[in-house]
Design a protein around this motif. Sequence first.
Motif, mmCIF file in Angstrom:
data_model
loop_
_atom_site.group_PDB
_atom_site.id
_atom_site.type_symbol
_atom_site.label_atom_id
_atom_site.label_comp_id
_atom_site.label_asym_id
_atom_site.label_seq_id
_atom_site.Cartn_x
_atom_site.Cartn_y
_atom_site.Cartn_z
ATOM 1 N N ALA A 1 44.042 65.221 -39.698
ATOM 2 C CA ALA A 1 44.300 65.838 -38.390
ATOM 3 C C ALA A 1 43.324 65.333 -37.325
ATOM 4 C CB ALA A 1 44.229 67.358 -38.496
ATOM 5 N N GLN A 2 42.079 65.064 -37.701
ATOM 6 C CA GLN A 2 41.103 64.544 -36.743
ATOM 7 C C GLN A 2 41.567 63.211 -36.168
ATOM 8 O OE1 GLN A 2 38.189 65.952 -35.589
ATOM 9 N NE2 GLN A 2 38.087 64.222 -34.192
ATOM 10 N N TRP A 3 42.105 62.354 -37.036
ATOM 11 C CA TRP A 3 42.593 61.048 -36.607
ATOM 12 C C TRP A 3 43.838 61.215 -35.723
ATOM 13 C CZ3 TRP A 3 40.431 56.292 -38.300
ATOM 14 C CH2 TRP A 3 39.360 56.427 -39.176
ATOM 15 N N VAL A 4 44.720 62.123 -36.106
ATOM 16 C CA VAL A 4 45.944 62.357 -35.334
ATOM 17 C C VAL A 4 45.594 62.895 -33.946
ATOM 18 C CG1 VAL A 4 48.049 63.763 -35.201
ATOM 19 C CG2 VAL A 4 47.411 62.687 -37.370
ATOM 20 N N ALA A 5 44.720 63.881 -33.888
ATOM 21 C CA ALA A 5 44.334 64.457 -32.590
ATOM 22 C C ALA A 5 43.650 63.413 -31.703
ATOM 23 C CB ALA A 5 43.410 65.663 -32.791
ATOM 24 N N THR A 6 42.850 62.555 -32.324
ATOM 25 C CA THR A 6 42.204 61.479 -31.559
ATOM 26 C C THR A 6 43.256 60.517 -31.018
ATOM 27 O OG1 THR A 6 40.183 61.688 -32.855
ATOM 28 C CG2 THR A 6 40.518 59.598 -31.680
ATOM 29 N N GLY A 7 44.243 60.183 -31.831
ATOM 30 C CA GLY A 7 45.339 59.326 -31.372
ATOM 31 C C GLY A 7 46.092 59.963 -30.218
ATOM 32 N N TYR A 8 46.313 61.263 -30.311
ATOM 33 C CA TYR A 8 46.990 61.989 -29.229
ATOM 34 C C TYR A 8 46.154 61.928 -27.950
ATOM 35 C CZ TYR A 8 49.981 65.576 -27.136
ATOM 36 O OH TYR A 8 50.849 66.250 -26.334
ATOM 37 N N ALA A 9 44.850 62.159 -28.071
ATOM 38 C CA ALA A 9 43.967 62.111 -26.900
ATOM 39 C C ALA A 9 43.967 60.713 -26.278
ATOM 40 C CB ALA A 9 42.550 62.527 -27.291
ATOM 41 N N ILE A 10 43.926 59.691 -27.121
ATOM 42 C CA ILE A 10 43.986 58.315 -26.610
ATOM 43 C C ILE A 10 45.337 58.083 -25.925
ATOM 44 C CG2 ILE A 10 44.087 55.882 -27.312
ATOM 45 C CD1 ILE A 10 41.977 56.634 -29.498
ATOM 46 N N GLY A 11 46.393 58.628 -26.512
ATOM 47 C CA GLY A 11 47.722 58.514 -25.912
ATOM 48 C C GLY A 11 47.788 59.152 -24.533
ATOM 49 N N LEU A 12 47.067 60.275 -24.339
ATOM 50 C CA LEU A 12 47.050 60.917 -23.017
ATOM 51 C C LEU A 12 46.383 60.030 -21.970
ATOM 52 C CD1 LEU A 12 46.255 64.682 -23.781
ATOM 53 C CD2 LEU A 12 48.433 63.679 -23.039
#
Length: 160
Positions: free
Chosen positions: A115-126
């Motif tokens: 989940a940490q990696w996924v949330a980081t990917g989401y933040a980068i996507g934003l």
Amino acid sequence: MTEFLEKTEQEYEGEHDRPLGTYVRIIGVYGTVVAAAAVVAKLTGRRPPERISLLDVGLMAASTNKLARLLAKDPVTSPIRAPFTRFEGVSGPSELKEEPRNTLGELVSCPFCIAQWVATGYAIGLVFAPRATRLAGAALTAVAASDWLQLAHTKMVQST
């Protein structure tokens, strides 16, 4: 320095097998990804959002949960995990129980870890593609809500 690190690892592990060196490499990869995203953002003039709304946080939380469980537990994504895990059985509706074979198996089969990696990917996507990121987040959130409705429906049918 190497002796110190090896001694620290041995003292930490005690009688358990805890691969601290591999964890350090995973942390290094994570840090490298975050640093690379920050450098690329700086070079391309991308900036993080001025503020993150509560709606964005909710969307991010729900979609992170769904994608983390999809990656770590879903039968369809088991070929991604197969080199690092061993099939043990079914753990819940449309979820598998797998035993990690190595440290990467621990990462890819643990929804809390990934989940940490996924949330980081989401933040980068934003930062780089906010509209597409929010659309993907909304789709994953809809699937998560649908999962809960499916489970509630099953529970209601079983209780009648």
